[in-house]
Design an enzyme around this catalytic site. Structure first.
Site, short mmCIF file in Angstrom:
data_model
loop_
_atom_site.label_atom_id
_atom_site.label_comp_id
_atom_site.label_asym_id
_atom_site.label_seq_id
_atom_site.Cartn_x
_atom_site.Cartn_y
_atom_site.Cartn_z
N LYS B 78 0.85 -1.20 0.00
CA LYS B 78 0.00 0.00 0.00
C LYS B 78 0.88 1.25 0.00
O LYS B 78 1.90 1.30 0.71
CB LYS B 78 -0.87 -0.04 1.26
N SER B 154 -9.36 1.70 3.36
CA SER B 154 -8.54 2.44 2.42
C SER B 154 -7.53 1.58 1.67
O SER B 154 -6.88 2.07 0.74
CB SER B 154 -7.78 3.54 3.18
N SER B 178 -9.64 -0.50 7.62
CA SER B 178 -9.10 -0.35 6.26
C SER B 178 -8.40 -1.59 5.70
O SER B 178 -8.09 -1.62 4.51
CB SER B 178 -8.14 0.84 6.19
#
Lengths: 54, 464
Positions: B78, B154, B178
């Site tokens: 990420k 996210s 997330s």
């Protein structure tokens, strides 16, 4: 200074303020519920006792 | 082994020499080539670096010197996590033009040391909170089960990349769900480890006291492999647990016999508009666990709304403290969603923040008390299937109670596991949470559930 955004140094447009009206109301609801119970929980432990230093 | 192997299957195939790390990496890169223009999962790709690492891993497997089950496995990170050679942009104009990170964050370094093959960096909601946004330098990730639908966030790019077979595992961060939310909506497994188990050094923060990092993968077993390779102390992270990481792998197959599994009925009845498929998934999971020898029962937990109130105020206050300097000077560089969310932080007082932290302690104590009677909590990981991305309400986090945030408040390990498909053909998911430090038990129960549940189909995107 009455405007909390200005006090925080933020400049919001009229449109942004309009868009934030509903979330501000939702946040107010969260805060009201939190404040209703916050004072009943003693003792508060904001800073736990430190562990012995090496 | 199916079209896309799990990490555990790939490692067994490497050992049996029926698959090579280079073959697997090439097939993943081909899927990136084929699907990324639709799914927007990858922001930055390093095919040459990946193939070099894959060749090195292949040599180790051939010589009988493999480092373990992650050796030669394609992964990615990420884009709030530092990876040497890539800039960390958080998908924000605020960090556009930043130089490449000089070193890996510990989570990336530990996976690299275990032989994982890093393909690149993955889309995130802006600074892990603002999305889905269409006014950022790159578009939001799309759900491989239906690209018109939301991935949740996210860790959106990580979930999209794994579900489409571009990688076998990847990193996420979880401040209010997330990791678990995207895993749930994309038909994967994703674990938010115990607070402090995985170091957050080299990871852009969102809210210091709620932030966790951890893995997403296709299965709980793969999550155990990935988490095992990155858990453990880090003196650079003050919140890092100084104890050696627990053994997450050796007991994975021991099943759930005798484990007490609590179903928080108040969270499942009326607190949220759970879909019929999600309700059925929870009932079915309880039945499966009972058939395996576990003991499901009803438990009382604090109201989900109370946990959400405390969590959202803490998240907002800490995120505002982190972003206020940029918000004052580079306001227009943020996407609209994050800019407006963060601005609400200006409305909070020190009294509000401390009230939320004090409430958090009381709520965490109540959950700890409830867990004296059970070993695990079983609940939904999402209300239902992924909504169309165009229909996502940017303020839903302030409107509805959050099923995932409670365990960020308490620091408990919690995993989201796919539970089948809903009426629209997209995944639904359950969540299992354990006591702090009992990550191995959570993974063990999720693994047993997944085996009994049976395999899931691949997303239609890959079936053709």
């Amino acid at each position: 200074m009455a405007d909390p955004f200005a006090r925080a140094g933020l400049t919001l447009s009229r449109e942004e303020r309009a868009r934030l009206a509903e979330p501000m109301r939702l946040l107010d609801g969260m805060l009201a519920r939190l404040r209703a119970v916050a004072a009943t929980e003693e003792p508060a432990t904001i800073f736990p006792p430190p562990r012995p230093w090496a | 082994m199916g079209l896309i192997p799990t990490i555990a299957e790939a490692a067994r195939a490497f050992a049996a020499r029926t698959l090579s790390p280079v073959e697997l990496t090439r097939s993943c890169l081909e899927r990136v080539e084929r699907c990324n223009a639709t799914l927007h999962a990858f922001l930055a790709l390093d095919p040459e670096g990946a193939l070099t690492a894959a060749r090195a891993a292949e040599g180790r497997w051939m010589r009988g010197e493999a480092k373990g089950p992650l050796d030669g496995i394609p992964i990615a990170h990420k884009d709030i996590i530092d990876v040497a050679g890539f800039p960390t942009t958080a998908c924000s104009r605020v960090l556009a033009g930043m130089p490449a990170a000089p070193a890996d964050a510990p989570i990336a370094a530990r996976w690299r040391a275990a032989g994982a093959v890093c393909l690149g960096k993955l889309t995130t909601h802006e600074f892990a909170w603002g999305g889905p946004s269409f006014d950022l330098p790159t578009p939001p990730a799309r759900n491989p089960w239906n690209p018109d639908h939301f991935t949740a966030g996210s860790s959106s790019g990580t979930a999209a990349a794994i579900a489409s077979g571009m990688i076998l595992g990847g990193t996420g961060s979880d401040t209010g769900g997330s990791i678990r939310g995207p895993a749930a909506l994309c038909g994967l497994a994703g674990i938010k480890p115990s607070y402090g188990l995985v170091p957050r050094t080299g990871v852009l923060p969102l809210a210091w006291s709620l932030d966790h990092v951890g893995p997403l993968a296709r299965t709980a077993e793969d999550c155990a492999i990935l988490l095992s390779a990155c858990a453990g102390p880090d003196p650079s992270d003050p919140a890092s647990d100084p104890r050696p990481a627990p053994d997450l792998l050796s007991g994975l197959g021991e099943g759930v016999h005798g484990l007490r599994v609590g179903l928080p009925h108040a969270w499942l009845e009326g607190a949220l508009p759970l879909t019929q498929a999600t309700r059925q998934a929870i009932d079915r999971a309880a039945d499966i666990l009972r058939d395996l020898g576990a003991l499901p029962c009803r438990i009382d937990l604090p109201p989900l709304q109370d946990l959400t109130d405390a969590g959202m105020v803490i998240l907002l206050a800490e995120a505002f403290a982190i972003h206020a300097p940029w918000l004052r000077t580079r306001r227009e560089d943020y996407g609209e969603i994050l800019r407006e969310r963060l601005s609400l932080g200006a409305l909070l007082s020190a009294e509000d923040y401390l009230a939320a932290q004090r409430r958090r302690r009381a709520l965490a104590a109540a959950i700890a008390e409830a867990m004296r009677e059970v070993d695990l909590i079983l609940t939904a990981a999402a209300v239902g299937e992924a909504p169309p991305i165009a229909a996502v309400d940017r303020w839903s986090g302030f409107k509805l109670p959050n099923l995932l945030l409670p365990f960020n408040l308490t620091g408990q390990p919690a995993i989201s596991v796919a539970a089948g498909l809903g009426a629209g053909g997209l995944p639904v998911a359950i969540q299992l949470a354990g006591r702090p430090g009992e990550d191995a038990l959570v993974l063990r129960a999720a693994h047993a559930y997944e085996i009994a549940r049976g395999p899931l189909p691949l997303p239609p995107l890959l079936a053709g």
